[in-house]
Enzyme design. Sequence first.
Site, PDB file in Angstrom:
ATOM      1  N   CYS A 134       0.827  -1.217   0.000  1.00  0.00           N
ATOM      2  CA  CYS A 134       0.000   0.000   0.000  1.00  0.00           C
ATOM      3  C   CYS A 134       0.856   1.260   0.000  1.00  0.00           C
ATOM      4  O   CYS A 134       1.677   1.471   0.885  1.00  0.00           O
ATOM      5  CB  CYS A 134      -0.922   0.000   1.218  1.00  0.00           C
ATOM      6  N   GLU A 143      -5.253   3.415 -10.458  1.00  0.00           N
ATOM      7  CA  GLU A 143      -5.826   2.075 -10.277  1.00  0.00           C
ATOM      8  C   GLU A 143      -6.955   1.855 -11.277  1.00  0.00           C
ATOM      9  O   GLU A 143      -7.154   0.762 -11.787  1.00  0.00           O
ATOM     10  CB  GLU A 143      -6.374   1.908  -8.848  1.00  0.00           C
ATOM     11  N   ARG A 194      -0.213   4.613   2.955  1.00  0.00           N
ATOM     12  CA  ARG A 194      -0.156   4.376   4.397  1.00  0.00           C
ATOM     13  C   ARG A 194       0.061   5.611   5.252  1.00  0.00           C
ATOM     14  O   ARG A 194      -0.015   5.552   6.470  1.00  0.00           O
ATOM     15  CB  ARG A 194       0.940   3.340   4.698  1.00  0.00           C
ATOM     16  N   TRP A 243      -9.232   5.356  -0.104  1.00  0.00           N
ATOM     17  CA  TRP A 243      -9.820   5.906  -1.325  1.00  0.00           C
ATOM     18  C   TRP A 243      -8.930   5.545  -2.492  1.00  0.00           C
ATOM     19  O   TRP A 243      -7.789   5.097  -2.315  1.00  0.00           O
ATOM     20  CB  TRP A 243     -10.036   7.421  -1.221  1.00  0.00           C
TER      21      TRP A 243
HETATM   22  N1  ARG Z   1      -6.682  -1.869  -7.190  1.00  0.00           N
HETATM   23  C1  ARG Z   1      -7.977  -2.181  -6.623  1.00  0.00           C
HETATM   24  C2  ARG Z   1      -9.069  -1.653  -7.551  1.00  0.00           C
HETATM   25  O1  ARG Z   1      -8.775  -1.061  -8.539  1.00  0.00           O
HETATM   26  C3  ARG Z   1      -8.160  -1.554  -5.247  1.00  0.00           C
HETATM   27  C4  ARG Z   1      -7.133  -1.942  -4.192  1.00  0.00           C
HETATM   28  C5  ARG Z   1      -7.174  -1.036  -2.985  1.00  0.00           C
HETATM   29  N2  ARG Z   1      -6.953   0.325  -3.370  1.00  0.00           N
HETATM   30  C6  ARG Z   1      -7.011   1.394  -2.541  1.00  0.00           C
HETATM   31  N3  ARG Z   1      -6.826   2.585  -3.046  1.00  0.00           N
HETATM   32  N4  ARG Z   1      -7.244   1.257  -1.266  1.00  0.00           N
HETATM   33  O2  ARG Z   1     -10.237  -1.777  -7.282  1.00  0.00           O
END
Ligand code: ARG
Length: 397
Positions: free
Chosen positions: A99, A278, A102, A273
């Site tokens: 992560c 991602e 953090r 969030w």
């Molecule tokens: N990579 C994953 C997604 O696209 C989420 C993983 C957790 N990500 C976070 N920002 N807490 O759904």
Amino acid sequence: MSRDAKSGGCPGSGDVSPKSAVCEANPVYAGLLPRAGRSLSEEAEAFLDLLSMEPAGPGVTEARRSEVLRDIQRHGFYEHTSEELLWGCRFAWRHSVRCVGRYFWKQLEVRDARHCAAIEDVAAGCIEHVRVATNGGAIRPLVTVFAPEREGVEPWRIWNYELVRYAGYRAEDGEVLGDPAEAEFTQKCISLGWNPPGSRSAFDALPILISGQGFPVRFFEVPKADVLEVAIEHPEFEWFADLRLRWYAVPIVSNMRLDIGGIRYTAAPFNGWYMGTEIGARNLADIGRYNMLPEIAERMGVLSRRENSLWRDRALVELNRAVLYSFQRDGVRMVDHHTVSDLHVLFEQQEAAVGRPVTGRWDWLIPPLSGATSPLWNRTYDPTEYSPNFFPQPMDW
Ligand code: ARG
């Protein structure tokens, strides 16, 4: 998370700082190293040691220590107090080597749902998590903790990767409508009696599958009104809205096991969030996911047979701009990959300043877009997963 691990082979991944140095500097961490065969009392004591060192924490009295050890001796088990649970969850986040967010570990909140005894209550607790964490777009980092594993009792399990996720419908010809990463899971839901919406779309929220404590697996739908979503538009390209792309607001990982002081919480969905990439550089862009780059490049007029035209990169940047722009437009909290990398540097400095080991997985911390612009690029990380932590658990449905 374990599903979309990035490939290794990167400059930082092989080169780790020696564990012994850490343990000498901070002997408490020696007890928190991953080690098979440790007894429950040993794990509990190591956790209480860590907790007692936490300046902002509740402290640990001698009476509490003996109570824990006595409970373990008598019942082979002990129960965390709500403060122990709260700080245990925060330590688990702080120790999460994959992560990059953090920096905010102390802001994590916990909903204690250990009392939920019926499968309907577990489902209601999950749905309530979606509501509370979403918070109208002002997303709150949150964990909901259900009853832990006990000897002789089938543990609670949430079978979804995340509480909100889009279905992937595989047609005869192999083509998938929706998210290909969820094609198998979608099939499982349908075989359990879930009815997809009348007109299927590429963005249909899946139901939550739950089992445990003698209840056979069942599905539960999250009310549509509780799932906040963002329609993706571009700040300049008007045609972008015609792609009808969207994504849900909150990533709530629900298939990992939370370990605190030897107690294993098999159902403990958690969220922070999103970081824009991602969605913009993985979920909507990966060839094995929504694979949107060719269509975006085509609409931009840059699609080419020549890779050296960098059409993929050009489309990727615009898709990521669109994701960040749209979340901001709707007031849904999201962080960009540059800002989050800077915050991780601060996190590392803070950890080092109080003498705690700084851990991480280089291949996870570097963003999937413009990796070498990240200040983390030239660093090396110790990937040790100290306890408490979140661990992958088998998905053997
Ligand atoms: N990579 C994953 C997604 O696209 C989420 C993983 C957790 N990500 C976070 N920002 N807490 O759904």
